[in-house]
Write a protein that holds these residues in place. Structure first.
Motif, PDB file in Angstrom:
ATOM      1  N   GLU A 195      39.474 -37.858  11.368  1.00  0.00           N
ATOM      2  CA  GLU A 195      40.882 -37.767  10.980  1.00  0.00           C
ATOM      3  C   GLU A 195      41.168 -36.449  10.274  1.00  0.00           C
ATOM      4  OE1 GLU A 195      41.805 -42.542  10.395  1.00  0.00           O
ATOM      5  OE2 GLU A 195      41.293 -41.301   8.676  1.00  0.00           O
ATOM      6  N   HIS A 196      40.219 -35.968   9.459  1.00  0.00           N
ATOM      7  CA  HIS A 196      40.392 -34.664   8.823  1.00  0.00           C
ATOM      8  C   HIS A 196      40.438 -33.547   9.870  1.00  0.00           C
ATOM      9  CE1 HIS A 196      40.407 -35.250   4.506  1.00  0.00           C
ATOM     10  NE2 HIS A 196      39.451 -36.149   4.622  1.00  0.00           N
ATOM     11  N   LEU A 197      39.605 -33.640  10.883  1.00  0.00           N
ATOM     12  CA  LEU A 197      39.613 -32.620  11.932  1.00  0.00           C
ATOM     13  C   LEU A 197      40.928 -32.630  12.715  1.00  0.00           C
ATOM     14  CD1 LEU A 197      35.954 -32.917  13.273  1.00  0.00           C
ATOM     15  CD2 LEU A 197      36.900 -31.193  11.730  1.00  0.00           C
ATOM     16  N   TYR A 198      41.439 -33.836  13.015  1.00  0.00           N
ATOM     17  CA  TYR A 198      42.739 -33.914  13.686  1.00  0.00           C
ATOM     18  C   TYR A 198      43.847 -33.346  12.801  1.00  0.00           C
ATOM     19  CZ  TYR A 198      40.998 -36.721  17.577  1.00  0.00           C
ATOM     20  OH  TYR A 198      40.344 -37.146  18.687  1.00  0.00           O
ATOM     21  N   GLU A 199      43.765 -33.631  11.497  1.00  0.00           N
ATOM     22  CA  GLU A 199      44.758 -33.093  10.569  1.00  0.00           C
ATOM     23  C   GLU A 199      44.705 -31.569  10.522  1.00  0.00           C
ATOM     24  OE1 GLU A 199      47.751 -33.635   7.486  1.00  0.00           O
ATOM     25  OE2 GLU A 199      46.870 -35.028   8.943  1.00  0.00           O
ATOM     26  N   ALA A 223      56.067 -15.591   8.324  1.00  0.00           N
ATOM     27  CA  ALA A 223      55.676 -16.996   8.482  1.00  0.00           C
ATOM     28  C   ALA A 223      54.851 -17.524   7.327  1.00  0.00           C
ATOM     29  CB  ALA A 223      54.894 -17.178   9.783  1.00  0.00           C
ATOM     30  N   CYS A 224      54.659 -16.724   6.277  1.00  0.00           N
ATOM     31  CA  CYS A 224      53.813 -17.171   5.167  1.00  0.00           C
ATOM     32  C   CYS A 224      54.337 -18.440   4.491  1.00  0.00           C
ATOM     33  CB  CYS A 224      53.616 -16.051   4.162  1.00  0.00           C
ATOM     34  SG  CYS A 224      55.093 -15.554   3.266  1.00  0.00           S
ATOM     35  N   PRO A 225      55.654 -18.678   4.353  1.00  0.00           N
ATOM     36  CA  PRO A 225      56.063 -19.967   3.766  1.00  0.00           C
ATOM     37  C   PRO A 225      55.604 -21.170   4.582  1.00  0.00           C
ATOM     38  CG  PRO A 225      57.893 -18.411   3.723  1.00  0.00           C
ATOM     39  CD  PRO A 225      56.825 -17.811   4.574  1.00  0.00           C
ATOM     40  N   ILE A 226      55.554 -21.024   5.914  1.00  0.00           N
ATOM     41  CA  ILE A 226      55.173 -22.159   6.759  1.00  0.00           C
ATOM     42  C   ILE A 226      53.676 -22.396   6.705  1.00  0.00           C
ATOM     43  CG2 ILE A 226      55.165 -23.047   9.122  1.00  0.00           C
ATOM     44  CD1 ILE A 226      57.724 -21.510   9.623  1.00  0.00           C
ATOM     45  N   TRP A 227      52.863 -21.330   6.901  1.00  0.00           N
ATOM     46  CA  TRP A 227      51.419 -21.588   6.903  1.00  0.00           C
ATOM     47  C   TRP A 227      50.890 -21.847   5.501  1.00  0.00           C
ATOM     48  CZ3 TRP A 227      48.701 -17.949   4.208  1.00  0.00           C
ATOM     49  CH2 TRP A 227      49.174 -16.631   4.175  1.00  0.00           C
ATOM     50  N   LEU A 228      51.556 -21.333   4.469  1.00  0.00           N
ATOM     51  CA  LEU A 228      51.168 -21.725   3.113  1.00  0.00           C
ATOM     52  C   LEU A 228      51.513 -23.192   2.853  1.00  0.00           C
ATOM     53  CD1 LEU A 228      52.121 -18.656   0.895  1.00  0.00           C
ATOM     54  CD2 LEU A 228      49.832 -19.521   1.385  1.00  0.00           C
ATOM     55  N   TYR A 229      52.637 -23.658   3.369  1.00  0.00           N
ATOM     56  CA  TYR A 229      52.996 -25.068   3.215  1.00  0.00           C
ATOM     57  C   TYR A 229      52.006 -25.970   3.964  1.00  0.00           C
ATOM     58  CZ  TYR A 229      55.551 -29.444   3.727  1.00  0.00           C
ATOM     59  OH  TYR A 229      55.898 -30.775   3.726  1.00  0.00           O
ATOM     60  N   GLN A 230      51.577 -25.549   5.158  1.00  0.00           N
ATOM     61  CA  GLN A 230      50.595 -26.333   5.906  1.00  0.00           C
ATOM     62  C   GLN A 230      49.248 -26.360   5.185  1.00  0.00           C
ATOM     63  OE1 GLN A 230      51.355 -28.182   8.532  1.00  0.00           O
ATOM     64  NE2 GLN A 230      53.472 -27.451   8.390  1.00  0.00           N
ATOM     65  N   PHE A 231      48.870 -25.235   4.626  1.00  0.00           N
ATOM     66  CA  PHE A 231      47.638 -25.202   3.829  1.00  0.00           C
ATOM     67  C   PHE A 231      47.755 -26.101   2.614  1.00  0.00           C
ATOM     68  CE2 PHE A 231      45.396 -23.208   0.216  1.00  0.00           C
ATOM     69  CZ  PHE A 231      44.094 -23.331   0.666  1.00  0.00           C
ATOM     70  N   TRP A 232      48.911 -26.070   1.976  1.00  0.00           N
ATOM     71  CA  TRP A 232      49.157 -26.925   0.821  1.00  0.00           C
ATOM     72  C   TRP A 232      49.117 -28.401   1.208  1.00  0.00           C
ATOM     73  CZ3 TRP A 232      49.334 -27.658  -4.159  1.00  0.00           C
ATOM     74  CH2 TRP A 232      50.132 -28.661  -4.683  1.00  0.00           C
ATOM     75  N   GLY A 233      49.725 -28.749   2.352  1.00  0.00           N
ATOM     76  CA  GLY A 233      49.723 -30.134   2.793  1.00  0.00           C
ATOM     77  C   GLY A 233      48.343 -30.631   3.182  1.00  0.00           C
ATOM     78  N   PHE A 234      47.447 -29.723   3.598  1.00  0.00           N
ATOM     79  CA  PHE A 234      46.095 -30.141   3.987  1.00  0.00           C
ATOM     80  C   PHE A 234      45.222 -30.420   2.771  1.00  0.00           C
ATOM     81  CE2 PHE A 234      41.704 -29.078   5.220  1.00  0.00           C
ATOM     82  CZ  PHE A 234      41.515 -30.038   6.217  1.00  0.00           C
ATOM     83  N   ILE A 235      45.349 -29.620   1.715  1.00  0.00           N
ATOM     84  CA  ILE A 235      44.474 -29.796   0.558  1.00  0.00           C
ATOM     85  C   ILE A 235      45.049 -30.761  -0.468  1.00  0.00           C
ATOM     86  CG2 ILE A 235      43.580 -27.468   0.852  1.00  0.00           C
ATOM     87  CD1 ILE A 235      45.246 -26.631  -1.596  1.00  0.00           C
ATOM     88  N   THR A 236      46.335 -31.080  -0.401  1.00  0.00           N
ATOM     89  CA  THR A 236      46.947 -31.931  -1.417  1.00  0.00           C
ATOM     90  C   THR A 236      46.355 -33.330  -1.477  1.00  0.00           C
ATOM     91  OG1 THR A 236      49.042 -30.724  -1.385  1.00  0.00           O
ATOM     92  CG2 THR A 236      49.117 -32.988  -2.140  1.00  0.00           C
ATOM     93  N   PRO A 237      46.084 -34.029  -0.359  1.00  0.00           N
ATOM     94  CA  PRO A 237      45.558 -35.401  -0.479  1.00  0.00           C
ATOM     95  C   PRO A 237      44.229 -35.490  -1.211  1.00  0.00           C
ATOM     96  CG  PRO A 237      46.389 -35.020   1.730  1.00  0.00           C
ATOM     97  CD  PRO A 237      46.383 -33.694   1.039  1.00  0.00           C
ATOM     98  N   GLY A 238      43.456 -34.422  -1.245  1.00  0.00           N
ATOM     99  CA  GLY A 238      42.175 -34.469  -1.935  1.00  0.00           C
ATOM    100  C   GLY A 238      42.232 -34.018  -3.371  1.00  0.00           C
TER     101      GLY A 238
END
Length: 345
Positions: free
Chosen positions: A21-25, A110-125
């Protein structure tokens, strides 16, 4: 037919995910980031020669520092001596230059978008407190990067003026578009990334890796290292951009040291309030070797002794008769023969 690449991720009630699931995310968020960069790259490719909403084109915006130089310091390729054009030497220079500048602008836009995606990936942990720190870290990092890029853009005319006018009485430098835009883009990126160094120092101090005392003790050596880094990192190798980057990093580094000082004082005050003052966390705690008192033997008919229950009475067992010990053999003399196998009974 259901696509094999689309797989619905099951959300557990406790928020945990398996490795798959982490890999799919990670795949989904990387796909969104790359798609956003591709869209902004196309926009940057078009913006290179087309102006939008009253703003000048990206190519003209990046060429302004060169055009601000005196006409005598620039090479002219047509009849108008006041014209400001760059030189192309191969048929693919125009396309590759436009694509390179557009891709760089696409990553920045595009830095706001890929920074937001990076933020969304590390936030659950992360914990709630760690999420707040991570969001502040990302926000300050973006602000520092933009500040460094703006500073680089402002010093480009001075740096080019020094490089192109130092020997103008003997020769005139004809800059190609590839060399000039590479210099401008590299200078902007290097200034932006370099401005993140003080933020990394603050992050290491917050994690307990470095302390204010260690930074203050090595302040002179670290500042000298910043000047050496500025001399190596700047692509133009001109003294103006080197000194501008070095002095800017020195000011930011000094501000980072003061933030570390405040943070260490806060930690020390918290240790005093919690009663941990004077204890080194790296020193192992001492083991109490004081012997504990041992009670005397309890009677066998004592209800509290030998695990007996209260209110019950136990009688002592009769003593067991011990077997008498065998008599000791007589001492041997020197002239006695050694005992053989048959003598052993």
């Amino acid at each position: 037919m259901k696509s094999p690449f689309r797989r619905k991720r099951t959300v557990n009630p406790d928020g945990t995910m398996t490795l798959i699931e982490h890999l799919y995310e990670l795949r989904n968020r990387l796909g969104i980031s790359l798609a956003a960069i591709a869209v902004t790259t196309v926009f940057g490719y078009i913006w290179f020669e087309v102006s939008f909403f009253g703003w000048p084109s990206l190519g003209q915006l990046l060429k302004d520092p060169y055009c601000s130089l005196p006409a005598t310091s620039r090479a002219s390729f047509n009849a108008d001596p006041n014209s400001c054009t760059l030189l192309g030497t191969t048929p693919f220079d125009q396309f590759m230059l436009r694509l390179k500048v557009g891709a760089t602008a696409g990553v920045i836009l595009a830095c706001p978008i890929w920074l937001y995606q990076f933020w969304g990936f590390i936030t659950p942990g992360l914990l709630k407190k760690e999420r707040r720190y991570a969001l502040s870290f990302v926000s300050v990092a973006a602000l520092l990067f933009v500040t460094g890029a703006v500073l680089a853009y402002l010093i480009i005319p001075q740096a080019l003026g020094f490089l192109l006018t130092i020997g103008s009485e003997i020769q005139t430098t004809a800059l190609t578009g590839s060399s000039y835009f590479s210099l401008v883009v590299n200078l902007i990126v290097i200034f932006g990334v370099s401005f993140l160094i003080p933020l990394v120092v603050v992050a290491l101090n917050a994690a307990g890796v470095v302390s204010y005392a260690a930074l203050a003790k090595s302040r002179r050596g670290l500042i000298f290292g910043l000047f050496v880094f500025a001399a190596i990192a700047t692509p133009g190798q001109d003294p103006i951009s080197m000194l501008a980057l070095a002095f800017a990093l020195t000011l930011l580094f000094e501000g980072a040291i003061q933030i570390c000082r405040i943070n260490d004082r806060r930690k020390a005050r918290k240790r005093v309030e919690e009663g941990w003052d004077g204890l080194d966390p790296d020193t192992p705690s001492q083991i109490d070797t004081t012997p504990s008192p041992i009670d005397g033997p309890s009677r066998i008919d004592d209800p509290a002794g030998a695990g007996g229950s209260t209110g019950s009475t136990r009688t002592a067992a009769p003593p067991v008769a011990s077997r008498p010990a065998d008599p000791a053999p007589p001492p041997r003399r020197r002239d006695d023969p050694a005992p053989g196998y048959d003598d052993i009974t």
